[in-house]
Design an enzyme around this catalytic site. Structure first.
Site, mmCIF file in Angstrom:
data_model
loop_
_atom_site.group_PDB
_atom_site.id
_atom_site.type_symbol
_atom_site.label_atom_id
_atom_site.label_comp_id
_atom_site.label_asym_id
_atom_site.label_seq_id
_atom_site.Cartn_x
_atom_site.Cartn_y
_atom_site.Cartn_z
ATOM 1 N N GLY A 167 0.846 -1.408 0.049
ATOM 2 C CA GLY A 167 0.009 0.063 -0.083
ATOM 3 C C GLY A 167 0.989 1.338 -0.151
ATOM 4 N N GLY B 210 0.751 5.524 0.911
ATOM 5 C CA GLY B 210 -0.392 6.744 1.533
ATOM 6 C C GLY B 210 0.577 8.340 1.150
ATOM 7 N N GLY B 211 -0.168 9.383 1.685
ATOM 8 C CA GLY B 211 0.361 10.638 1.332
ATOM 9 C C GLY B 211 2.072 10.836 1.746
ATOM 10 N N MET B 212 2.145 10.399 2.918
ATOM 11 C CA MET B 212 3.429 10.497 3.460
ATOM 12 C C MET B 212 4.495 9.276 3.287
ATOM 13 S SD MET B 212 2.814 12.926 6.727
ATOM 14 C CE MET B 212 4.501 12.531 7.600
ATOM 15 N N VAL C 47 3.578 1.223 2.533
ATOM 16 C CA VAL C 47 3.303 0.428 3.466
ATOM 17 C C VAL C 47 4.103 -1.269 2.697
ATOM 18 C CG1 VAL C 47 2.081 -1.108 5.023
ATOM 19 C CG2 VAL C 47 1.512 1.505 4.585
ATOM 20 N N LYS D 166 5.581 0.439 7.827
ATOM 21 C CA LYS D 166 5.412 1.848 7.079
ATOM 22 C C LYS D 166 6.401 2.549 6.982
ATOM 23 C CE LYS D 166 1.450 4.179 8.096
ATOM 24 N NZ LYS D 166 0.444 5.045 8.530
ATOM 25 N N ASP E 11 -8.981 11.026 10.787
ATOM 26 C CA ASP E 11 -9.199 10.940 9.310
ATOM 27 C C ASP E 11 -10.055 9.382 9.328
ATOM 28 O OD1 ASP E 11 -8.650 10.869 6.764
ATOM 29 O OD2 ASP E 11 -6.895 9.968 6.600
#
Length: 707
Positions: A19, A21-23, A26, A41, A135
């Site tokens: 996966g 994400g924004g920052m 994973v 992560k 979130d």
């Protein structure tokens, strides 16, 4: 740079990317020290050089690491290796709630409420630790293969403090509370709003507000009234509708004030779904829909232009330093300088006005809080307020003997220590059935968080707790109901013609039977009806491996055989099957897959066959010998009997390249005398006839002319 197979911290082997994400990204990894799979992560490379991002990444890890709850993805470790910053988390095998909703279009009311209860229990644990998620959305809720619901990605969570912090989060705007969309204050009630939107989507299969841009959606979150989920799905019970509407009120003061209150109403809705028990605070000033002001519009646009990131900032206006005003060359101030001064003064006046209002609110709140404390202390002094708690008895075990099982469980729960309570039964003539005889921990014993306590309750051994009926319920609903009764769950899978895919088709122990609290209930999840027959797929023209994989994908067995075919363009590809394409056959049937070797080749055998005496000196020339020629597959192509060698053979149009030449003949042995060495006795052995066989492997000559 993260590469598959590399080690982080000399411990975690990166296996695959799962996966992004924004920052951060994973990865699935293996913890070599504990021999288990984990999720890692990793902060993206472009942010690793930025100390601000690194700091926020560490804050995320510290916030998440303080949470340990069955409905939260646990954090195991945090570290840095050669400039790579990472967090090691529990690896949850399952599906996100977003994908689950997309798969089922929309969820049943009971399933949606059950999932919401589990997610809220995770949120409640976070809020109790003063951590706000900020979130909440279906993408951040995972349903494991065992049916456990877990909240993940506390990416913008920070420990809530007495200082109010503004949030500039504009990501996930479909689920963002109005105060977050305005860039205003946000607290635990912002998570409740987002959970209400998530519940709305589970029930209806859509989000309440949509638009072409994030700004348009944010304005709708602030200004437009919340639609009722019953407008889209009329069969939704009134209690569930009211829970959604109360959770998504524009004003935080009109929502549920804690996740615990929300959980309580969600549980009630499972018992009495058609009862309108939800209470909404009817405050006219708060109930009115707020128009978006010019300041709100500017703030939203400013937020939307910023890259979405899971961060927070405290905006400091008062302490910003104004540049000194330079005298104008003409002796007069320039118009631009004048306008800047006016804007600065207006901003300062606005700030001071807000500070005055905030000071007044804090003063009133402080006075109310002090008054409540005084009333509470006075009430306790005269015995009005008495609450069992861990602080009242110093975290010590209380006397539970003589209480009913339910009373004892509640009293232990009120200690606030999260005790792991197990119930066992013992027959007693002196204690009524259902009452506690004793516990394995003496009253007054010091207890710690999560300690195990066993209550011995009067009754027949094995009386236990009644196992609920979860037949034909969804996996999430079944797990939620069993765990609410104190049971553990174990999952199996099976096929059923009557139970829908994903629902419970069997349980052990059976519904209505008694089982000890904490014991395991095995549930079997239906995979739908098992098709007994499948059509033979069309694999003509495929390569052999591709054809076999296609067969196996539908439950058939592919057996590759080579055949000749006159079409040279089909060499190496499937040209036929042992069953017609589309024929319905039983699962597991073996299908012969015929692969072309090209046009058929013929072979010939032109040879003078030599005497068996080459191998067997006992063969007497002139003795009859049978000659047999067979191909490698066992097909006999020639047979004759001869008495003289060499014998010429000329065979054409042989279909196989190899074969066997067999010579069959008889050998006569003469009479002989044999002396026994032990006794000296002499014995005569008469002569005899013996049939013998010689096999010679042969290779035929290819007949390229085809004649």
């Amino acid at each position: 740079m993260i590469k598959i197979g590399m080690m982080l911290g000399d411990r975690y082997e990166i296996l695959e990317k799962v996966g992004t994400g924004g920052m951060s990204d994973v990865y699935k990894a293996k913890d070599q020290k504990l021999n288990r799979f984990v999720a890692v992560k990793v902060l993206k490379q472009e942010f690793s050089e930025n100390t601000n991002f690194v700091s926020k990444f560490r804050v995320e890890a510290q916030a998440a690491a303080s949470l340990m709850h069955p409905n939260i993805v646990n954090v195991y470790d945090v570290g840095e290796d050669a400039g790579v910053h990472y967090i090691v988390m529990e690896l949850v095998e399952g599906i996100t709630l977003k994908k689950y909703i997309e798969k089922k279009a929309r969820l049943s009311v009971k399933e949606a409420v059950s999932i919401a209860i589990q997610a809220c229990m995770g949120l409640e644990a976070a809020h109790n630790n003063h951590i706000i998620h900020r979130d909440i959305k279906p993408q951040n809720i995972i349903i494991s293969k065992e049916g456990k619901v877990k909240v993940t990605d506390f990416g913008i969570a920070k420990a809530a403090t007495s200082n109010t912090i503004t949030s500039n989060v504009m990501g996930s705007v479909h689920y963002t509370s109005p105060e977050q969309a305005r860039g205003g204050y946000s607290d635990e009630r912002s998570d409740i709003y987002s959970m209400g939107i998530t519940l709305f989507e589970m029930l209806t299969g859509r989000v309440p507000f949509n638009g072409d841009t994030t700004v348009a959606i944010a304005i709708k979150q602030i200004q437009e009234p919340m639609p009722s989920p019953r407008d889209f799905v009329p069969e939704i019970p009134v209690s569930v509708e009211q829970i959604v509407l109360k959770s998504t009120q524009k004003s935080p003061d009109r929502r549920y004030q804690s996740v615990g209150e929300l959980i309580e109403d969600l549980k009630k809705s499972l018992v009495t779904p058609d009862e309108n028990f939800v209470r909404v605070i009817d405050t006219e000033s708060n109930a009115a829909t707020r128009k978006v002001s010019r300041d709100d519009m500017n703030e939203i646009k400013k937020q939307s232009r910023k890259p979405s990131s899971h961060t927070e900032e405290i905006r400091l206006k008062k302490n910003s330093v104004k540049p000194p005003v330079q005298p104008a060359r003409s002796g007069k101030r320039r118009r631009a300088d004048y306008e800047n001064d006016v804007m600065d003064e207006a901003a300062e006046e606005e700030y001071e006005s807000r500070m005055e209002r905030l000071t007044t609110i804090l003063a009133v709140a402080g006075a109310i809080l002090i008054g409540c404390i005084v009333i509470f202390l006075a009430g306790r002094a005269i015995g009005i307020f008495r609450f069992p708690s861990s602080s009242e008895n110093g975290g010590q075990m209380i006397a539970v003997a003589g209480m009913t099982q339910e009373e004892a469980l509640k009293a232990l729960d009120d200690l606030g220590l999260g005790l792991q309570v197990t119930i066992t039964h013992e027959e007693s003539a002196d204690t009524p059935s259902g009452e506690v005889i004793r516990s394995d921990v003496e009253p007054g014993t010091k207890l710690s968080q999560g300690d195990a306590v066993t209550l011995i309750v009067s009754g027949e051994a094995g009386e236990g707790v009644t196992v609920p009926d979860i037949y034909n319920k969804s996996l999430a609903e079944a797990v939620s109901e069993l765990e609410s009764q104190g049971f553990q769950t174990e999952r199996n899978e099976g096929y059923s013609d009557t139970v829908a895919e994903g629902n419970v088709m069997a349980q052990s122990p059976e519904a209505g039977s008694k089982a000890e609290r904490g014991s395991t209930v095995t549930i079997t999840i239906s995979q739908g009806p098992q098709e007994s027959k499948v059509p033979v797929p069309d694999v003509l023209g495929m390569l052999p491996d591709e054809a076999k994989a296609t067969m196996e994908a539908v439950g058939l067995v592919g057996n590759v055989e080579e055949v000749s075919d006159d079409d040279e363009t089909k060499i190496g590809r499937v040209v036929g099957l042992s069953y017609s394409i589309g024929t319905q056959v039983e699962l597991g049937t073996t299908i012969d897959i015929y692969v072309s070797t090209g046009p058929a080749s013929t072979y010939m055998y032109v040879e003078n066959i030599e005497s068996p005496a080459l191998e067997d000196p006992a063969y007497v020339e002139g003795t009859q010998c049978v000659i047999v020629l067979t191909t490698a597959s066992g097909t006999e192509i020639y047979r004759t009997a001869v008495t003289s060698f060499p014998y010429p053979v000329n065979l054409l149009n042989i279909s196989e390249p190899t074969g066997v030449l067999t010579l069959i003949y008889t050998v006569n042995t003469e009479a002989a005398t044999v002396t026994d060495p032990a006794t000296g006795a002499v014995t005569t052995v008469p002569g005899a006839s013996e049939q013998r066989t010689i096999n010679r492997p042969i290779t035929f000559i290819r007949n390229d002319s085809g004649t």
